[in-house]
Scaffold this motif. Structure first.
Motif, mmCIF file in Angstrom:
data_model
loop_
_atom_site.group_PDB
_atom_site.id
_atom_site.type_symbol
_atom_site.label_atom_id
_atom_site.label_comp_id
_atom_site.label_asym_id
_atom_site.label_seq_id
_atom_site.Cartn_x
_atom_site.Cartn_y
_atom_site.Cartn_z
ATOM 1 N N PHE A 377 24.903 -17.053 11.925
ATOM 2 C CA PHE A 377 25.509 -15.758 11.592
ATOM 3 C C PHE A 377 25.298 -14.796 12.745
ATOM 4 O O PHE A 377 24.181 -14.609 13.230
ATOM 5 C CB PHE A 377 24.909 -15.181 10.310
ATOM 6 N N SER A 378 26.383 -14.169 13.177
ATOM 7 C CA SER A 378 26.340 -13.214 14.288
ATOM 8 C C SER A 378 25.936 -11.832 13.795
ATOM 9 O O SER A 378 26.354 -11.394 12.712
ATOM 10 C CB SER A 378 27.709 -13.138 14.963
ATOM 11 N N PHE A 379 25.147 -11.131 14.609
ATOM 12 C CA PHE A 379 24.772 -9.758 14.257
ATOM 13 C C PHE A 379 25.972 -8.818 14.294
ATOM 14 O O PHE A 379 25.880 -7.688 13.800
ATOM 15 C CB PHE A 379 23.657 -9.254 15.180
ATOM 16 N N MET A 380 27.095 -9.272 14.853
ATOM 17 C CA MET A 380 28.316 -8.465 14.803
ATOM 18 C C MET A 380 28.771 -8.243 13.369
ATOM 19 O O MET A 380 29.487 -7.290 13.069
ATOM 20 C CB MET A 380 29.431 -9.152 15.600
ATOM 21 N N GLY A 381 28.357 -9.118 12.463
ATOM 22 C CA GLY A 381 28.718 -8.971 11.061
ATOM 23 C C GLY A 381 27.682 -8.227 10.242
ATOM 24 O O GLY A 381 27.806 -8.133 9.020
#
Length: 464
Positions: A377-381
């Motif tokens: 999971f990307s921290f962009m989300g």
């Protein structure tokens, strides 16, 4: 001649924790330390002071790059380097005095001076000889230098991590030899202070041992921050002249010889155990080819009554690993069942963003032929990360394909060094990724990214 149940040689994280736990378990305990302050390398010239400088320069970065975006207007702060060093020294003093207080509170005697073991059951400190039923070697490690290279450390132009913490001024240029934890942390400090920083690494990538996907992302982020990273390069010589240094290195891909000049060269190619002067060889204590004390599962050396923990034995040279071994050994000496789970020892790089890992990497799992699945999971989300200008990086969880048991986790992103411990606790209890996925996480927090990565091991993350 004083007599003790336990004498520990060295007051670093392994030594002082072992001493305090021994005393708490009813053993008459002393700790030998030759520095003027307790805490070993970690508290005096390692973990703690470096984190102070990292924190200060991260605040500088925030002021220079993010304050205006948040509506905080005004002149950017200037750097008062002597005051920053004073702040760092105050942090050291608070921590080392804290250990001294804990020794007094727990009735641990501090034997001031450098220790040696003239014979089993005895420790010599200065002109005094003390008796002990058990002797624990916790003497730590020192900079390993550059293999097969001509150089001389003067802690002024050619420095180790110790010299990097007390340079009289911020250099205009710095070469870091070694792309490991220490070099990247201190390189980040000086890059944020305005130095032109070049990292030269022998391997084809930085951060050896990390999950390769994390390494690639981390390397790109450091390059965006201005660090010039040269990999696949073996340093052959470091020469100093007129308070400058010239580093000679060979690019492995084509054997071409290269040179680069800098105001300061930081040698950070790893560390080696400190055992010299303890009298171990004369006693017949078995030492490995890597200079480590050989021990059994109970931390006992080849000589009865002599034990070893921390950086002088095998395993990662991490303060918390030494602490765990110190507590486990204290419990063993007190007749209990001390134990360290070496499969759940986290590792952290305190750059910005931070990098943290625990357990196995994808490369390890592939090598052993283990069937696994990946949740990422990307921290962009992550809403909190976006609000705080901290959306670079990701959380990655590796779980057994059949049982869903968590096998490892790797994080590059905000507060990674804190986030990793939720996964450590889960692994300690043999949890499945689904256990994390079904645990309610407060919103908005960075920790939601951990839950999302766990969800991605199953039916899928929500916010990606």
């Amino acid at each position: 001649m004083a007599s003790y149940d336990v004498i520990i040689i060295g007051s670093g994280p392994g030594g002082y924790v072992c001493a305090i736990r021994c005393a708490q378990l009813g053993l008459k305990t002393a700790c030998v330390e030759g520095r003027d302050t307790l805490g070993g390398t970690c508290l005096n010239v390692g973990c703690i002071p470096s984190k102070a400088l990292l924190h200060a320069t991260e605040m500088l970065h925030e002021a220079e790059h993010n304050f205006a975006k948040m509506g905080l207007k005004g002149k950017s702060p200037s750097v008062d380097w002597p005051q920053m060093l004073s702040y760092k020294d105050d942090v050291i003093a608070q921590n080392t005095k804290g250990i001294e207080f804990l020794f007094k509170k727990n009735k641990v005697d501090w034997l001031k001076g450098w220790g040696s073991i003239p014979e089993a059951g005895k420790v010599k400190v200065g002109d005094e000889v003390h008796e002990a039923k058990h002797i624990v070697i916790a003497s730590g490690s020192e900079s390993a230098g550059i293999p097969n290279a001509e150089f001389e450390i003067d802690e002024k132009v050619v420095i180790t991590s110790t010299g990097a913490l007390e340079l009289p001024k911020v250099p205009k240029s710095m070469i870091v030899v070694g792309g490991g934890v220490i070099g990247l942390e201190m390189g980040s400090v000086y890059a944020r202070l305005g130095a032109e920083v070049t990292v030269i690494e022998y391997l084809d990538h930085i951060t050896p041992g990390l999950d390769m996907e994390v390494t690639k992302t981390f390397s790109k982020l450091l390059s965006k921050q201005g660090l010039n990273i040269i990999t696949g390069a073996g340093v052959t010589k470091v020469e100093t002249k007129n308070n400058k240094a010239t580093v000679s290195y060979t690019l492995r891909k084509d054997d071409s010889a290269q040179e680069q000049d800098a105001d300061v060269v930081l040698v950070s190619t790893g560390r080696k155990p400190v055992t010299k002067g303890l009298g171990l060889e004369e006693l017949g204590v078995a030492i490995s080819k890597r200079g480590q004390v050989e021990i059994d599962k109970g931390y006992k050396s080849s000589v009865d009554g002599i034990y070893a923990i921390g950086d002088v034995v095998s395993g990662p040279m991490l303060a918390h690993k030494a602490e765990d071994e110190g507590m486990a050994l204290a419990e063993i000496l007190a007749g209990q069942a001390g134990h360290v789970n070496y499969g759940v020892i986290p590792a952290v790089i305190y750059t910005h963003p931070e990098v943290a890992s625990v357990g196995q990497t994808e490369e390890m799992l592939k090598e052993e032929g283990r069937s696994y699945k990946t949740g990422k999971f990307s921290f962009m989300g992550n809403g909190r990360a976006k609000a705080n200008f901290a959306a670079d990086g990701f959380v990655k969880i590796l779980a057994d394909k059949d049982t869903d048991r968590i096998l490892g986790a790797h994080i590059v992103g905000p507060m990674a060094g804190d986030l990793i411990h939720e996964i450590c606790v889960a692994m300690e209890f043999g949890a499945a990724a689904e256990d994390l996925a079904r645990t309610c996480h407060a919103h908005p927090t960075y920790s939601e990214a951990v839950r999302e990565a766990a969800l991605a091991c199953g039916d899928g993350a929500i916010h990606s």
